[in-house]
Design a protein around this motif. Structure first.
Motif, PDB file in Angstrom:
ATOM      1  N   SER B  52       0.797  -1.225   0.000  1.00 11.64           N
ATOM      2  CA  SER B  52       0.000   0.000   0.000  1.00 11.64           C
ATOM      3  C   SER B  52       0.824   1.267   0.000  1.00 11.64           C
ATOM      4  O   SER B  52       0.292   2.342  -0.220  1.00 11.64           O
ATOM      5  CB  SER B  52      -0.948   0.001   1.197  1.00 11.64           C
ATOM      6  OG  SER B  52      -0.216  -0.075   2.402  1.00 11.64           O
ATOM      7  N   LEU B  66      -2.054   0.726  -8.068  1.00 13.40           N
ATOM      8  CA  LEU B  66      -2.904   0.712  -6.876  1.00 13.40           C
ATOM      9  C   LEU B  66      -3.406   2.110  -6.598  1.00 13.40           C
ATOM     10  O   LEU B  66      -2.632   3.073  -6.572  1.00 13.40           O
ATOM     11  CB  LEU B  66      -2.114   0.199  -5.669  1.00 13.40           C
ATOM     12  CG  LEU B  66      -2.770   0.332  -4.296  1.00 13.40           C
ATOM     13  CD1 LEU B  66      -4.027  -0.524  -4.206  1.00 13.40           C
ATOM     14  CD2 LEU B  66      -1.782  -0.044  -3.198  1.00 13.40           C
ATOM     15  N   LYS B  68      -5.367   3.559  -3.545  1.00 11.73           N
ATOM     16  CA  LYS B  68      -5.924   3.251  -2.225  1.00 11.73           C
ATOM     17  C   LYS B  68      -7.149   4.086  -1.909  1.00 11.73           C
ATOM     18  O   LYS B  68      -8.052   3.645  -1.204  1.00 11.73           O
ATOM     19  CB  LYS B  68      -4.863   3.456  -1.137  1.00 11.73           C
ATOM     20  CG  LYS B  68      -3.841   2.350  -1.050  1.00 11.73           C
ATOM     21  CD  LYS B  68      -3.473   2.036   0.383  1.00 11.73           C
ATOM     22  CE  LYS B  68      -4.547   1.246   1.097  1.00 11.73           C
ATOM     23  NZ  LYS B  68      -4.190   0.893   2.475  1.00 11.73           N
ATOM     24  N   PHE B  73      -7.202  -1.770  -7.737  1.00 11.55           N
ATOM     25  CA  PHE B  73      -5.874  -2.042  -8.269  1.00 11.55           C
ATOM     26  C   PHE B  73      -6.022  -2.835  -9.562  1.00 11.55           C
ATOM     27  O   PHE B  73      -7.049  -3.484  -9.785  1.00 11.55           O
ATOM     28  CB  PHE B  73      -4.989  -2.773  -7.247  1.00 11.55           C
ATOM     29  CG  PHE B  73      -5.549  -4.053  -6.689  1.00 11.55           C
ATOM     30  CD1 PHE B  73      -6.632  -4.057  -5.815  1.00 11.55           C
ATOM     31  CD2 PHE B  73      -4.966  -5.273  -6.995  1.00 11.55           C
ATOM     32  CE1 PHE B  73      -7.129  -5.228  -5.283  1.00 11.55           C
ATOM     33  CE2 PHE B  73      -5.452  -6.455  -6.468  1.00 11.55           C
ATOM     34  CZ  PHE B  73      -6.532  -6.424  -5.606  1.00 11.55           C
TER      35      PHE B  73
END
Lengths: 115, 110
Positions: B52, B66, B68, B73
């Motif tokens: 992350s 990715l 977040k 993703f």
């Protein structure tokens, strides 16, 4: 290292019979997982162990399923009695340590058919 | 896994084209996102992963991104080859085990 070793690779059994699947994790790995794979449900986590202790068995479908890990190098998944809907590929997997970010390595799987 | 949604379920591309597979997750505590490739009759094998604290990671022809904030993703395969044909699974991990998406069956036609 030979990787995660599972047996049997293939099994065909009759409904009502007991099925025992076996797994030897990678040497030195502390976490062991049992997954079931079907077309409908994909890869489902059944149970996982950390240092031979079952941590979460909430994925075990019902009381007919049980899993043990008597020592660091051996685990079994037992189905008694088996039913046709148990037909699936059962994967055992292991990782070095518990926790996110640790690669999980799968065995070749046990292909179970219950007729 | 119910915590991870993956799409498309099937994808067919011509050799040399790019392929993109997308996954979304619901657990904001998730911090590890691996991708596995499973060839017919074989075991799932890790091909790339991302944590992350990283937004993108690349390894030759494959890359993973990715987001977040949006909780999604993606896997990107460039210059696809017939041997890329397989089922690809995304997964997320916030605890001991991984939760897998339902898989994407990728077919690369010559």
């Amino acid at each position: 290292d030979a990787g995660v070793i599972q047996s049997p690779r293939h099994e065909v059994t009759e409904m009502g019979q007991e099925v025992t699947l076996r797994c030897k994790p990678i040497s030195g790995h502390n976490s062991l997982f049992w997954y079931r794979q079907t077309m409908m449900r994909g890869l489902e986590l059944l149970i996982y162990f950390n240092n031979n202790v079952p941590i979460d068995d909430s994925g075990m479908p019902e009381d007919r399923f049980s899993a043990k890990m008597p020592n660091a190098s051996f685990s079994t998944l037992k189905i008694q009695p088996s039913e046709p809907r148990d037909s699936a590929v059962y994967f055992c997997a292991s990782s070095l340590v518990a926790g996110p970010g640790n690669t999980i390595y799968f065995g070749e799987g046990s292909w179970l058919t219950v007729v | 896994g119910e915590n991870v949604e993956q799409h498309p379920s099937t994808l067919s591309v011509q050799e040399g084209d790019s392929a993109v597979i997308k996954c979304t997750y619901s657990d904001s505590a998730s911090n590890y996102f691996p991708w596995y490739k499973q060839e017919l009759g074989k075991r799932p094998q890790l091909i790339i992963d991302i944590r992350s604290n990283v937004g993108e990671k690349k390894d030759q022809r494959i890359a993973v991104t990715l987001n977040k904030t949006a909780k999604h993703f993606s896997l990107h395969i460039t210059e696809t080859q017939p041997e890329d044909s397989a089922v690809y699974f995304c997964a997320e991990g916030s605890g001991y085990a991984l939760n897998f998406g339902k898989g994407t069956s990728l077919l690369v036609t010559p």
